[in-house]
Design a protein around this motif. Sequence first.
Motif, PDB file in Angstrom:
ATOM      1  N   SER A   1       4.095 -37.973  21.714  1.00  0.00           N
ATOM      2  CA  SER A   1       5.460 -38.420  21.419  1.00  0.00           C
ATOM      3  C   SER A   1       6.268 -39.141  22.551  1.00  0.00           C
ATOM      4  O   SER A   1       5.816 -38.731  23.829  1.00  0.00           O
ATOM      5  CB  SER A   1       6.552 -37.525  20.792  1.00  0.00           C
ATOM      6  OG  SER A   1       6.780 -36.478  22.102  1.00  0.00           O
TER       7      SER A   1
ATOM      8  N   ASP B   1       8.731 -38.246  23.933  1.00  0.00           N
ATOM      9  CA  ASP B   1       9.252 -36.896  24.554  1.00  0.00           C
ATOM     10  C   ASP B   1       8.084 -36.619  25.485  1.00  0.00           C
ATOM     11  O   ASP B   1       8.598 -36.282  26.861  1.00  0.00           O
ATOM     12  CB  ASP B   1       9.658 -35.944  23.676  1.00  0.00           C
ATOM     13  CG  ASP B   1      10.965 -36.183  23.136  1.00  0.00           C
ATOM     14  OD1 ASP B   1      11.679 -36.972  23.479  1.00  0.00           O
ATOM     15  OD2 ASP B   1      11.357 -35.297  22.064  1.00  0.00           O
ATOM     16  N   ASP B   2       6.992 -36.638  25.364  1.00  0.00           N
ATOM     17  CA  ASP B   2       5.725 -36.061  25.938  1.00  0.00           C
ATOM     18  C   ASP B   2       5.866 -37.221  27.194  1.00  0.00           C
ATOM     19  O   ASP B   2       5.583 -36.806  28.255  1.00  0.00           O
ATOM     20  CB  ASP B   2       4.327 -36.296  25.214  1.00  0.00           C
ATOM     21  CG  ASP B   2       4.511 -35.204  24.100  1.00  0.00           C
ATOM     22  OD1 ASP B   2       5.037 -34.225  24.321  1.00  0.00           O
ATOM     23  OD2 ASP B   2       3.492 -35.596  23.169  1.00  0.00           O
TER      24      ASP B   2
ATOM     25  N   VAL C   1       8.075 -39.102  28.302  1.00  0.00           N
ATOM     26  CA  VAL C   1       9.339 -39.056  29.447  1.00  0.00           C
ATOM     27  C   VAL C   1       9.079 -37.870  30.187  1.00  0.00           C
ATOM     28  O   VAL C   1       9.190 -37.893  31.352  1.00  0.00           O
ATOM     29  CB  VAL C   1      10.456 -38.984  28.629  1.00  0.00           C
ATOM     30  CG1 VAL C   1      11.588 -38.294  29.390  1.00  0.00           C
ATOM     31  CG2 VAL C   1      10.852 -40.333  27.792  1.00  0.00           C
ATOM     32  N   GLU C   2       8.607 -36.815  29.785  1.00  0.00           N
ATOM     33  CA  GLU C   2       8.386 -35.760  30.382  1.00  0.00           C
ATOM     34  C   GLU C   2       7.407 -35.654  31.455  1.00  0.00           C
ATOM     35  O   GLU C   2       7.416 -35.340  32.779  1.00  0.00           O
ATOM     36  CB  GLU C   2       7.825 -34.295  29.397  1.00  0.00           C
ATOM     37  CG  GLU C   2       7.693 -32.942  29.955  1.00  0.00           C
ATOM     38  CD  GLU C   2       8.890 -32.569  30.578  1.00  0.00           C
ATOM     39  OE1 GLU C   2      10.038 -32.912  30.145  1.00  0.00           O
ATOM     40  OE2 GLU C   2       8.730 -31.775  31.838  1.00  0.00           O
TER      41      GLU C   2
ATOM     42  N   ARG D   1       9.136 -37.739  34.143  1.00  0.00           N
ATOM     43  CA  ARG D   1       9.838 -37.037  34.918  1.00  0.00           C
ATOM     44  C   ARG D   1       9.112 -36.344  36.019  1.00  0.00           C
ATOM     45  O   ARG D   1       9.489 -35.842  37.034  1.00  0.00           O
ATOM     46  CB  ARG D   1      10.551 -35.876  34.020  1.00  0.00           C
ATOM     47  CG  ARG D   1      11.850 -35.361  34.323  1.00  0.00           C
ATOM     48  CD  ARG D   1      12.348 -34.139  33.618  1.00  0.00           C
ATOM     49  NE  ARG D   1      12.382 -34.374  32.201  1.00  0.00           N
ATOM     50  CZ  ARG D   1      13.411 -34.644  31.470  1.00  0.00           C
ATOM     51  NH1 ARG D   1      14.510 -34.636  32.136  1.00  0.00           N
ATOM     52  NH2 ARG D   1      13.619 -35.006  30.321  1.00  0.00           N
TER      53      ARG D   1
END
Lengths: 263, 183, 183
Positions: free
Chosen positions: A163, A165-166, A168-169, A172
């Motif tokens: 995803s 989110d994955d 972006v994580e 990060r």
Amino acid sequence: MKSQLNLDARIYGEAFTELPQDLYIPPDALEVYLEAFEGPLDLLLYLIRKHNLDILDIPMAQLTAQYIVYVEKMKVIKLELAADYLLMSAMLIEIKSRMLLPKPVEIAEEDDPRAELVRRLMEYEAIKLAAARLDIMPQVGVDIAVAAAYYQHISEIKPPEVSLDDLVEAWRNVLKRAKLNSHHKIGKEELSVREHMSQILRRLKTDGMVEFSQLFDVASEGLAKLVVNFLAILELAKEGLIRMTQQQAFSPIYLQVNTGERA
Amino acid sequence: MREPDNITEMKQILEAVLLTAGQPLSLDDMLKLFAGRMERTTLRMLMDELKQDWAEKTLELVQVASGYRFQAKSQFSEFIVRLNPERQAKYSRAVMETLAIIAYRQPVTRGDIEQIRGVAVNPNVMRQLQERDWIDVVGQREVPGRPSLYATTKHFLDDLNLRSLAELPQMEDFEQTEIPLDS
Amino acid sequence: MREPDNITEMKQILEAVLLTAGQPLSLDDMLKLFAGRMERTTLRMLMDELKQDWAEKTLELVQVASGYRFQAKSQFSEFIVRLNPERQAKYSRAVMETLAIIAYRQPVTRGDIEQIRGVAVNPNVMRQLQERDWIDVVGQREVPGRPSLYATTKHFLDDLNLRSLAELPQMEDFEQTEIPLDS
């Protein structure tokens, strides 16, 4: 009732030889009783059923004195459990003292202080019987075997889901480790530039040499996109990824992938 | 194998799938096998036929809470037990009583269980039942502290060979003698 | 059930046990079922018979390294797989970080990625992303060794439901709160 008695014999009979006759438990046997009974309700129920113990016949003074001794012992063993037994004896004493008081005439049968205890005992007994019934029911893994033949796992493996989110994580984490985030901000504009850099490189890879103006689709692309495209070309040139050539002033500018060879 | 085009082939697929599943399969699970080319009613009919086909055999097709499964007929259990001496250990009385309260009185809080049993609930007891996937939290009671409400799961029913809670032994069947108040 | 006293009953027990075992059973395992009342040769013979009995059915009895097991005939595998599409485990951290670096910093070389991550890039990581068609080589950087420049593909954007890279979350979103110096 018969099954109940059998149950008692099975559960308690083998555990220890000395069965309790009343709530007066010799301190040295206390630990055994605490193990054997599920709590004060269980013990009380056992005494009532097995020895026809009358709740009111329990020698309260003696019992109280003894339970106070238990508390000392309990500090080492199971204090929580002892608390349950103490609460129960307190309740019995309360019932008894209320029974000893003169009974006002208008108080009905249901107000008998023992009624609540009896209700709880009966409910607990029902649950105890239900538990015993559940325990003997056929169970998967004990009595029931479910068909589980083998099959060839053909590998039509779906790739992992990823995803945004994955991603972006992950980024990060990269930044955190590289300690880049205080200096480096990547915004929309820069991402667009980098995307165009990739696109231009792809185009140059297939087409070889491309005339500068051909990289701009003035007719269909908005100004913002044209600017981004231009920035991408400048960035590519700066990073030495492309080479720009022009034969003479005002003649067409050609772009090609930097092959490292002199033109 | 191309997509099945007749009842016999469909039944074979269902049989193979159920025999290898190791757990109950719902009608929805099984419909997935045929990529939308089977009606629910047809599937039900095929299940009945399969049940019939196996009626005289070593396994039986049974329906439990979460679907259909093949299981060994009960006369074989004692032999199966000989193979795995280290089968599921019996639960303690505390666990079984807690389970009975949750099964018959659900949804209940830990406080409710403690009230009925007259002793504090050991957290370990709840953990055992949750790890077995026999109970789970279905909500919170809206009182101070918002205690969790526990209920039994489909898996509990499956493991006890039941289709619904209504198939549990009736509480009323546990005939008890009254505890006399006066002697 | 009393101890089995004829071949038919013994075969039934073996069938029920093998169908529910969930793993291959050795001859020794199976001999335990009959409490020493069966010869090894008899058991082998029964296994052969069972194999025959099932020859035309949905499962087959096969012998593997650790013993005998029933397994679905191969033509049913594809249907069984429809029930549980197996997902590969998640991508490793290395894969995800590499992907993130390529997405935010493209076009980049392996050297760039190593520089940022501080560790060598396993070729396997790049291969996984290329096989997924999420990254590809868009050129070479003109430095000694002419390393490949990687960028993300359209397919990557499609899979992440993005129209362009500009839709990736911006770095400002992650900015850490400044620690105030004065109070």
